[in-house]
Design a protein around this motif. Sequence first.
Motif, PDB file in Angstrom:
ATOM      1  N   GLU A   1     -14.758  11.138 -13.900  1.00 47.56           N
ATOM      2  CA  GLU A   1     -14.586  12.427 -14.568  1.00 47.56           C
ATOM      3  C   GLU A   1     -13.285  12.534 -15.345  1.00 47.56           C
ATOM      4  O   GLU A   1     -13.118  13.433 -16.171  1.00 47.56           O
ATOM      5  CB  GLU A   1     -14.643  13.566 -13.543  1.00 47.56           C
ATOM      6  CG  GLU A   1     -13.560  13.486 -12.463  1.00 47.56           C
ATOM      7  CD  GLU A   1     -13.672  14.622 -11.467  1.00 47.56           C
ATOM      8  OE1 GLU A   1     -13.723  15.787 -11.915  1.00 47.56           O
ATOM      9  OE2 GLU A   1     -13.726  14.332 -10.259  1.00 47.56           O
ATOM     10  N   TYR A   2     -12.328  11.602 -15.126  1.00 47.26           N
ATOM     11  CA  TYR A   2     -11.020  11.691 -15.772  1.00 47.26           C
ATOM     12  C   TYR A   2     -10.815  10.665 -16.875  1.00 47.26           C
ATOM     13  O   TYR A   2     -10.060  10.909 -17.816  1.00 47.26           O
ATOM     14  CB  TYR A   2      -9.907  11.504 -14.738  1.00 47.26           C
ATOM     15  CG  TYR A   2      -9.943  12.502 -13.617  1.00 47.26           C
ATOM     16  CD1 TYR A   2      -9.619  13.839 -13.839  1.00 47.26           C
ATOM     17  CD2 TYR A   2     -10.324  12.125 -12.335  1.00 47.26           C
ATOM     18  CE1 TYR A   2      -9.656  14.767 -12.818  1.00 47.26           C
ATOM     19  CE2 TYR A   2     -10.357  13.040 -11.296  1.00 47.26           C
ATOM     20  CZ  TYR A   2     -10.033  14.360 -11.546  1.00 47.26           C
ATOM     21  OH  TYR A   2     -10.071  15.270 -10.526  1.00 47.26           O
ATOM     22  N   PHE A   3     -11.431   9.505 -16.768  1.00 47.61           N
ATOM     23  CA  PHE A   3     -11.163   8.435 -17.729  1.00 47.61           C
ATOM     24  C   PHE A   3     -12.425   7.635 -18.026  1.00 47.61           C
ATOM     25  O   PHE A   3     -13.404   7.672 -17.290  1.00 47.61           O
ATOM     26  CB  PHE A   3     -10.059   7.497 -17.208  1.00 47.61           C
ATOM     27  CG  PHE A   3     -10.372   6.854 -15.878  1.00 47.61           C
ATOM     28  CD1 PHE A   3     -11.271   5.800 -15.774  1.00 47.61           C
ATOM     29  CD2 PHE A   3      -9.758   7.306 -14.711  1.00 47.61           C
ATOM     30  CE1 PHE A   3     -11.559   5.211 -14.548  1.00 47.61           C
ATOM     31  CE2 PHE A   3     -10.036   6.720 -13.480  1.00 47.61           C
ATOM     32  CZ  PHE A   3     -10.943   5.664 -13.402  1.00 47.61           C
TER      33      PHE A   3
ATOM     34  N   PHE B   1     -17.358  11.252 -19.856  1.00 52.19           N
ATOM     35  CA  PHE B   1     -16.588  11.575 -18.658  1.00 52.19           C
ATOM     36  C   PHE B   1     -17.494  12.337 -17.701  1.00 52.19           C
ATOM     37  O   PHE B   1     -18.323  13.136 -18.120  1.00 52.19           O
ATOM     38  CB  PHE B   1     -15.366  12.444 -18.995  1.00 52.19           C
ATOM     39  CG  PHE B   1     -14.448  11.838 -20.022  1.00 52.19           C
ATOM     40  CD1 PHE B   1     -13.603  10.801 -19.677  1.00 52.19           C
ATOM     41  CD2 PHE B   1     -14.423  12.312 -21.320  1.00 52.19           C
ATOM     42  CE1 PHE B   1     -12.752  10.241 -20.612  1.00 52.19           C
ATOM     43  CE2 PHE B   1     -13.583  11.762 -22.261  1.00 52.19           C
ATOM     44  CZ  PHE B   1     -12.737  10.713 -21.906  1.00 52.19           C
ATOM     45  N   GLY B   2     -17.298  12.088 -16.405  1.00 52.33           N
ATOM     46  CA  GLY B   2     -18.062  12.852 -15.429  1.00 52.33           C
ATOM     47  C   GLY B   2     -18.636  12.003 -14.324  1.00 52.33           C
ATOM     48  O   GLY B   2     -18.913  10.814 -14.506  1.00 52.33           O
ATOM     49  N   GLY B   3     -18.777  12.621 -13.156  1.00 50.19           N
ATOM     50  CA  GLY B   3     -19.408  11.948 -12.031  1.00 50.19           C
ATOM     51  C   GLY B   3     -18.485  11.011 -11.283  1.00 50.19           C
ATOM     52  O   GLY B   3     -17.285  10.931 -11.536  1.00 50.19           O
ATOM     53  N   ASN B   4     -19.070  10.300 -10.327  1.00 48.91           N
ATOM     54  CA  ASN B   4     -18.326   9.333  -9.535  1.00 48.91           C
ATOM     55  C   ASN B   4     -18.075   8.065 -10.351  1.00 48.91           C
ATOM     56  O   ASN B   4     -18.652   7.868 -11.418  1.00 48.91           O
ATOM     57  CB  ASN B   4     -19.106   8.997  -8.268  1.00 48.91           C
ATOM     58  CG  ASN B   4     -19.286  10.190  -7.358  1.00 48.91           C
ATOM     59  OD1 ASN B   4     -18.402  11.045  -7.250  1.00 48.91           O
ATOM     60  ND2 ASN B   4     -20.440  10.274  -6.706  1.00 48.91           N
ATOM     61  N   LEU B   5     -17.229   7.209  -9.821  1.00 52.02           N
ATOM     62  CA  LEU B   5     -16.891   5.978 -10.523  1.00 52.02           C
ATOM     63  C   LEU B   5     -18.145   5.147 -10.784  1.00 52.02           C
ATOM     64  O   LEU B   5     -18.941   4.899  -9.880  1.00 52.02           O
ATOM     65  CB  LEU B   5     -15.892   5.162  -9.697  1.00 52.02           C
ATOM     66  CG  LEU B   5     -15.295   3.938 -10.408  1.00 52.02           C
ATOM     67  CD1 LEU B   5     -14.326   4.377 -11.496  1.00 52.02           C
ATOM     68  CD2 LEU B   5     -14.581   3.043  -9.410  1.00 52.02           C
TER      69      LEU B   5
ATOM     70  N   SER C   1      -8.028  17.342 -20.540  1.00 55.24           N
ATOM     71  CA  SER C   1      -7.379  18.118 -19.478  1.00 55.24           C
ATOM     72  C   SER C   1      -6.581  17.211 -18.541  1.00 55.24           C
ATOM     73  O   SER C   1      -5.509  17.605 -18.030  1.00 55.24           O
ATOM     74  CB  SER C   1      -8.418  18.907 -18.680  1.00 55.24           C
ATOM     75  OG  SER C   1      -9.392  18.036 -18.115  1.00 55.24           O
ATOM     76  N   PHE C   2      -7.053  15.995 -18.321  1.00 57.97           N
ATOM     77  CA  PHE C   2      -6.324  15.036 -17.484  1.00 57.97           C
ATOM     78  C   PHE C   2      -5.050  14.596 -18.184  1.00 57.97           C
ATOM     79  O   PHE C   2      -3.971  14.518 -17.569  1.00 57.97           O
ATOM     80  CB  PHE C   2      -7.215  13.835 -17.178  1.00 57.97           C
ATOM     81  CG  PHE C   2      -6.532  12.747 -16.409  1.00 57.97           C
ATOM     82  CD1 PHE C   2      -5.943  12.994 -15.174  1.00 57.97           C
ATOM     83  CD2 PHE C   2      -6.468  11.457 -16.915  1.00 57.97           C
ATOM     84  CE1 PHE C   2      -5.308  11.984 -14.461  1.00 57.97           C
ATOM     85  CE2 PHE C   2      -5.843  10.444 -16.210  1.00 57.97           C
ATOM     86  CZ  PHE C   2      -5.255  10.713 -14.982  1.00 57.97           C
TER      87      PHE C   2
ATOM     88  N   LEU D   1      -7.360   5.438 -10.879  1.00 52.94           N
ATOM     89  CA  LEU D   1      -6.769   6.683 -11.374  1.00 52.94           C
ATOM     90  C   LEU D   1      -5.248   6.568 -11.439  1.00 52.94           C
ATOM     91  O   LEU D   1      -4.613   6.987 -12.422  1.00 52.94           O
ATOM     92  CB  LEU D   1      -7.176   7.855 -10.482  1.00 52.94           C
ATOM     93  CG  LEU D   1      -6.735   9.245 -10.950  1.00 52.94           C
ATOM     94  CD1 LEU D   1      -7.386   9.586 -12.282  1.00 52.94           C
ATOM     95  CD2 LEU D   1      -7.079  10.296  -9.904  1.00 52.94           C
ATOM     96  N   SER D   2      -4.641   5.982 -10.404  1.00 53.66           N
ATOM     97  CA  SER D   2      -3.186   5.835 -10.386  1.00 53.66           C
ATOM     98  C   SER D   2      -2.721   4.875 -11.473  1.00 53.66           C
ATOM     99  O   SER D   2      -1.678   5.077 -12.094  1.00 53.66           O
ATOM    100  CB  SER D   2      -2.719   5.335  -9.016  1.00 53.66           C
ATOM    101  OG  SER D   2      -3.095   3.987  -8.794  1.00 53.66           O
ATOM    102  N   LYS D   3      -3.513   3.826 -11.750  1.00 58.05           N
ATOM    103  CA  LYS D   3      -3.135   2.853 -12.776  1.00 58.05           C
ATOM    104  C   LYS D   3      -3.307   3.423 -14.183  1.00 58.05           C
ATOM    105  O   LYS D   3      -2.513   3.124 -15.083  1.00 58.05           O
ATOM    106  CB  LYS D   3      -3.957   1.570 -12.611  1.00 58.05           C
ATOM    107  CG  LYS D   3      -3.548   0.752 -11.395  1.00 58.05           C
ATOM    108  CD  LYS D   3      -2.090   0.317 -11.492  1.00 58.05           C
ATOM    109  CE  LYS D   3      -1.579  -0.338 -10.246  1.00 58.05           C
ATOM    110  NZ  LYS D   3      -0.160  -0.749 -10.358  1.00 58.05           N
TER     111      LYS D   3
END
Length: 319
Positions: free
Chosen positions: A44-46, A17-21, A128-129, A189-191
Motif C-alpha cells: 500500500e506504500y510503495f 498501490f494497495g493490499g499486502n506485499l 501520502s507515504f 518498508l524500512s529500506k
Amino acid sequence: MFHIQGKEFIELIPRSFGGNLAICESTSHHPGYFSSSTCTTRNEYFDILYFTCRFYQDIRVNALEDITHVSLHFQLRGHSDARISGLNQPLGMKPNVHNLLNCVAPVSDFIFPQQDHYEYICVGLKPSFFQSILEGCGEIGDELLRNAAHQKPFGLFKESMATDFHQLQVLRQLKDAPIADSLKPAFLLSKVRELTLLTLGKSSNPDAISGLNKEDITRLYAVREYLSLNFLQAHSLEKISRTFLLNEFKLKAGFRKLFNTTVFGFIHELRMNHGLELIQAGGYSIADISIKLGYESESSFRRAFKLFFGMSPAAVKKG
C-alpha cells in the motif's frame, strides 16, 4: 525508430498501490524490437519496479499515462530519455545516476536507444507515504512538502545525480531482501524509507561534484561503465588512467567524489555480488567461485565474502 503506444508499454511496467506485499515477475519478447524482464514488488506504500531489457533497435514510447506517484529513478545500465508532463526539462538517464520526481497524473514519452543491457529500478512511493517521510526532515523537506501537498510536479535535481555506494547497497537489498518472508514487508518498508532519505540528503549537498569539469565527469562515468562490464579482469590505475585519458590523481579522487567509493572498492563490490549470485544459483563449488573471482585461495575468498556480507559462503549455500 520503432514506435509503441504507452497503453501497450504500461502493461510491461504496471504501477499500483494497495493490499499486502505482492511480488510479480514477467517476461516479454517482441522479435526484432525488444526483449524484457520485469519484477514488481508492491504494497500500500510503495511499488518497486526492476526492469531489464535488450533493445534491438531504437524504441520510442508515446503518451504513457501513469498514476500520481513519487518516483525514485535509478539507472543501473544503459541509456534513456524521457519527457514527463509537468516537468520543464527532459530527463536524460545514463548508467549509475538517479533522480527523484513528483509525478502528478503524468503523461510521458520515452526514447530507448538500441542497446544490449538496459537495467533500471524505479521505487514508486504513494504520495501520502512520501509526505510522511518529509514531515520528519525539517527544513530540507519543508518546501518539498508544500509542493507535494499541493500536487505540484517537480524534480529534486536539475540534472540526474550520481548514485553512491550507500544507495546501491539499499537497492541490492530491495532487489534481493536477505530476510525471512514473514519479516519482508517491514524490512522493505524500512529500506524504501532509508533510500528516500539518502536521496533527499543529496539535495542539501549541491556541490558534491565540484572540482570536476563535464569532460572529467563523462570520462569517470565511462570508467565505471567499463568496470561494471569487465570487473573480473585484472586492472591497474595506470592502465585505466591511460585508457580514459585521466591522470591517476583525478581518477582516484574523482571516482571517490562521484561514486562515494574507490575504484578497487567498486570492483570488489561487483565481484562479491557476482560471487553471491553464483552461490545462490548453485552448480559451482566455493573453490570454483573463488577461482572465477580471481582469488589465490578458497580461504581468501571465504574471508573476503564474510567481511563483505557478514555471513560465510557456506551459510548462504545452505539457504
